[in-house]
Structure formats: C-alpha cells, structure tokens
Design an enzyme around this catalytic site. Sequence first.
Site, PDB file in Angstrom:
ATOM      1  N   GLU A 109     -16.109  -1.042 -53.311  1.00 26.51           N
ATOM      2  CA  GLU A 109     -16.004  -2.191 -52.608  1.00 26.51           C
ATOM      3  C   GLU A 109     -14.673  -3.042 -53.134  1.00 26.51           C
ATOM      4  O   GLU A 109     -13.917  -3.526 -52.734  1.00 26.51           O
ATOM      5  CB  GLU A 109     -17.378  -3.422 -52.579  1.00 26.51           C
ATOM      6  N   ALA A 119     -21.910  -2.162 -59.712  1.00 24.77           N
ATOM      7  CA  ALA A 119     -22.707  -3.277 -60.261  1.00 24.77           C
ATOM      8  C   ALA A 119     -23.409  -2.605 -61.577  1.00 24.77           C
ATOM      9  O   ALA A 119     -23.998  -1.635 -61.715  1.00 24.77           O
ATOM     10  CB  ALA A 119     -23.539  -3.827 -59.540  1.00 24.77           C
TER      11      ALA A 119
END
Length: 687
Positions: free
Chosen positions: A127, A78
Amino acid sequence: MPVHVRGLDLPRAGGGTGAGRAALLTLDPGDPRKPFVLGPEVLEELSAALDEAERLVRDEGVVAVGVTGVGGVFCAGADLKQVARTPSREDSLALGRLGHRVLGRFATLPVPTFAYVNGLALGGGLELALHCTHRTISSAVRGVGLPEAYLGLVPGWGGTHLLPRLAGPDVAVRVAIENALAGNRTLTGPQAFDAGIADVRFHPADFLVESLRWTDSVLAGRTVVERRDPATEQEWDAAVARGRAVADARVHGSAPAPYRTLDLIAASRTNSREEHFAAEDEALADLGVSPELRAGLYAFDLVQRHGRRPTGAPGTAARAVNSVGVVGAGLMASQLALLFLHRLQVPVVLTDVSAERVEKGVGFVRQGVQDLLAKGRITQDTVNRLTASVSGSVDKGALAGCDFVVEAVFEELGVKQDVLRELEPLLREDAVVATNTSSLPVTGMASVLKNPERFVGFHFFNPVAVLPLVEVVRTPATDDATLATAFAVGAALKKTCVLVRDAPAFVVNRISTRMFDEVLRALDAGTPLMDVEHALDPLGLPMSPFRLAHFVGPAVMLHVHETLAAAFPDRYRVSANLRRWVEAGGPELVTPKGPVAATGADAGLFEVGDAPLTREQVLRNVQDALADEVRRVLDEGVVAGPEEVDVCLVLGTGHPLSTGGITPYLDRVGASERVTGRRFHPAAPAA
C-alpha cells in the site's frame, strides 16, 4: 526501525547528471534478521522522514522523492504484534487513520514520488508503494501481495481503493482475495509488473541505479508511463462477483474479512479517495478487535514460530544426508521421491516389487522435474542434474548406500514389518529409516528391527508438494541423532515438523477422523446429504466433508476409521455406509469445484434412519466431538500443547487461520467448557 533520508543527484542513462536531485528514503529495520514493519512508532518516524523530504524539496530544489528497502525486503506491512495488542475499537480506528495519514503523504507531496520495490512488499508495504506516483520493481522479488483477508483484516491503508484503480478490479480481486485465501499466495516481481502494479522492472544487480535513471527519464519527459484504461462497470461487477464466489468456496461465510474486502473493492468504483479511506478505517476498526482476527494472528504467529524453531527438536547434531532411498514407487512414494530430489538435490533411489512399477515411479519423478522447469522454478542445468540423479530398482540392495530411507508401501502393518525385516540388513548401520505411515503404530513397526533406535515416523500429507506439515513420530526407542536428522531433513524439504508421540493416527488423522465420524453419524441418522455437507460451513474448511473424503479416498478413510475404532472403540466406529461407499467404488457424491452440490451418486447407496438432525445439531455435535478428542490428545501427551494441535490442523488439513487452527474456535463457541469443563486457552481480558 530507522528511516534514512539523503539527497542525491539523479543519474542520466548513458552517463552524466540527470534532471536534478532527489530525496531517497530508505526503510531500514536496523537488524538484517528482521523485516521492516509499520507500527505506530515507525509510522511516526516515517512521517518525520517525509517532513525532511519536504524540507529538501522546499530548500534544496529536490525534484522527486523515492523510497526503497534494504536486503530482500521493501516493507513487510503492518506490525502484526502491535495489531494483536490493539485493545479496543477506538484504538484500531486510530491505527487505521494514522496509516492513511502517513502513507497518504506519498501522494500529496509537491513533487512526484517513486517506490523502488527491491524486495518483499506485503500489506501495508504494498500500500505504501501504491500511494506513490510511480513504482519500479526488481525481477528477483518473490513476495508482493495483500494478505489481510487471510489473517482476518482488510487492506485498510488504501489498498482496496488504489489497487483496483491502478491495475483494475480483476487484479485487485486476484491479489486481495484469490491469492490471500489460497494460503497467502503472493506475486513475483515479473508478475506484479505484468499485472500493472509496477511500471517497470529491473535486474536486481543494478536495481537501484537503474530505478534512479528511470526516474530521471520520467521527470525529463523521455519516458512516458502509460496506465490501463479505467474498468467498465461490467468489468467491476464481474470481478467482485468472481471474488465472492471464491470467498464462498474458501470460507463459506465463516469469516467476515474477505467479504468486507470485496465490499470495499466494489465501493471504490464510485467512492472519492476521502470517502473510501474513511470506509477502510471503519472496516479496520470493526475487524481489528474481532475474534476471527485474534485467532488468525495467533495461528499465523504459531506457524511462523514452529517453522523457525519446532518444539521438541533435539539439540543433538543431525547426520549428513547425501542420498535418499524410497521404498515403494506408488503415487505417494513418487511424490516423496520428487520432493527429496528437488529440495535436497541428492541422489534418490526408488524400489518396488515390479519393474513396471519402478519405471512408472521414476517416470513420474522425471516428469515432475520437467514441470518444475516449465514453472520457472529450476534451470535446464538443474533439470539435467536431477534427472540423472533419480534411479529405480526392484532390488532393495540398491538402497545400501543411502543415508536416509523412507518406507511408503501399502498401509498394512504386516506388510510394512516384512519390508523392514528385509530392508534392515541391507542398510548401513548409521542410516536413518523412516516410515510415512498415516495411522499405524510406529512402535509396532520398530519391534521387528534389531536397531529400532534409528527408526522414526515421518508422516507427510497429500498432496506432498503443497501441504507443509510433517508429523515426526518418536517411539520410545528412537534416539536423539535419528530425531535430529528427521527434523533437519524436514527443514531442508521446507516443511514444518511437529513432534508427536506414537499414538493411533497421531494428531491430524485422529482429530479429522473424529470429525468425519460425526458427519457419518448424521448421515446414518437420515440427515440429507447436503445438510450434512453444509453444516460444517462455519468451520471455514477448504473442502466440505464428502469432497475431502473423496479427495483423500474413501478406502483410505475406511482404513483409518478401522484403525481408530480398534484403538478407541468407545468413541470411534466403522459406519456401514462408509463401507457401502467403498464397495460401490467411491463415487463422487458432491461436485468437486464451484458451489457444493449433490451429484446424485448417493441415490440408493446408503441405508439411513428416520431421525434426521438439523444443520445446527450436526455442527454442535462436531464441535463437541472435536473438543473432546483434542482434550484427550493433550491429556495423553501426544503433542506438547494446544498450539501444536493448531499448527497440525492449519498446515496438515488447511484449517483456516480465522479459527486459529481449532482450539481458539472451540473456546469461542463454548464447546471446550461444555464438554471438558475448561478452556484450551485463558479467556481474553475484557476490553
């Protein structure tokens, strides 16, 4: 940060065309100096790229979708700058849902998906790969992990559901808790393969081609991917329990993120995918606006920036360092010699007063080289070269040709001055001379030199190979060339250098000693040992006070207390009980591993009063003492600002990111204003 989409024919092993065409998504930051990260805009661009991949499936008969990165990065996770700017819980919740919606598409496309992990894959990057049907990985990858708990978050885009179900809860706990809380340790490509995170690994030289050939083989049925059997309930419970023990030992309940992560891993055993992703969203929403996350992102950014551009480093050119001398061959000096040898790969010479000590020091270094080989960090050729490059002598004249000489002898000013008087005439005029003193005045040492301009403090922390901080101490006489050389050497050693003004105990030891002085005051007053030991749990320190004191060495602690008591008698003192502990041989007062408990060695050792404090009182006194000392350090100009204090405490003593080092925590609990009448940082605007 563009996401490129192209169709290509899958190659077949042995040559020729394979089972059909694939759509390949390439995550490209557009700037080779920057990693690919996932913010809201990039997630939407990735979603548009997946739309195009679906069109290729529908209109051109594409049979697989692959995704890879460029250079040494797959996806770094992120965009933390975006996360730090998330203004409200609702915005944090929306970001979690967006990540699940976009990354989840890799699992719901009408054809198999393949992640070709060519490099760094952290957090949301890992992820993304976990959402795919299959994963290949390069054997050169050096960073696979879920660092969210280290920063103050949870792996919230599927990680706590997908990883334990793919590789098992034991691996999930290791990656998301144990590694994350161990200073953000990561897995290599081979380790990720061995853990079951990747299905196959390939050499970096032909990684993408081999990955595409493997894709063809899987689609054609020539290769069958086997996955581990689902974990039993007992295995799941044992892994989560181990994770809670690790979290308790690391953060002592002071930060919520590791515990929320473990709750999610535990729930993943029975949750459906939809239920679990909703739970991750809620956890992200709660933690995304927490003060611990704000502090964690602040500290993480500080550490990264100081590592790249240390404050105070002069623009002057550094001198070349092609040989290093170490005066002393004790444990600390030997650790330094090994570090210089390994990182600089130049000749290193140790000297000491006896042949026996020199032989022991050189032996330590050579064994350290062998240990590096055993860990796979160097080759046998490098071992041979380094082993031949370390030598020792009882004659300081052996240092005559060295470019950089660091003094690491007994911590007593007179001893160090005598060594420097003897050393200076033996060295070249342009050689830089450094001292590894932890608390003594560097200016006082320089006073015996004819050329004090080439003298600098260069303070490492124990263990030298682990702790990444060096306090670079400038005296009024230190010139820019010497200072620039010290910073350049620190960078070559892969350390973060912080410039400090010459002052008693500099930054880390001064502030840490003020904290331990309050701990001793509580003990002296009659507060039970374990109440004192656990009172500081909310600080989340990696070691409780008396465990740390034993690790550093009670005699060393006593010496620093004496130094600071002499410099600042209004605030520091030498506890009689600290002297008793040293005189008794420094027995271990609390357990060295696992849950902290008394060993009983304190029985009859200390003389205490009859006015014990509560744990809450001890903590408040420590908070106030820290706020007072940090403010004094700043007012005296020892460092440039509170940011440098925080970098020092994070990298020098392992203060957790969730406290921001220390100053954001002191602002948060009110100690800054309570003691000094002002905050260290401006208050955050109301959401």
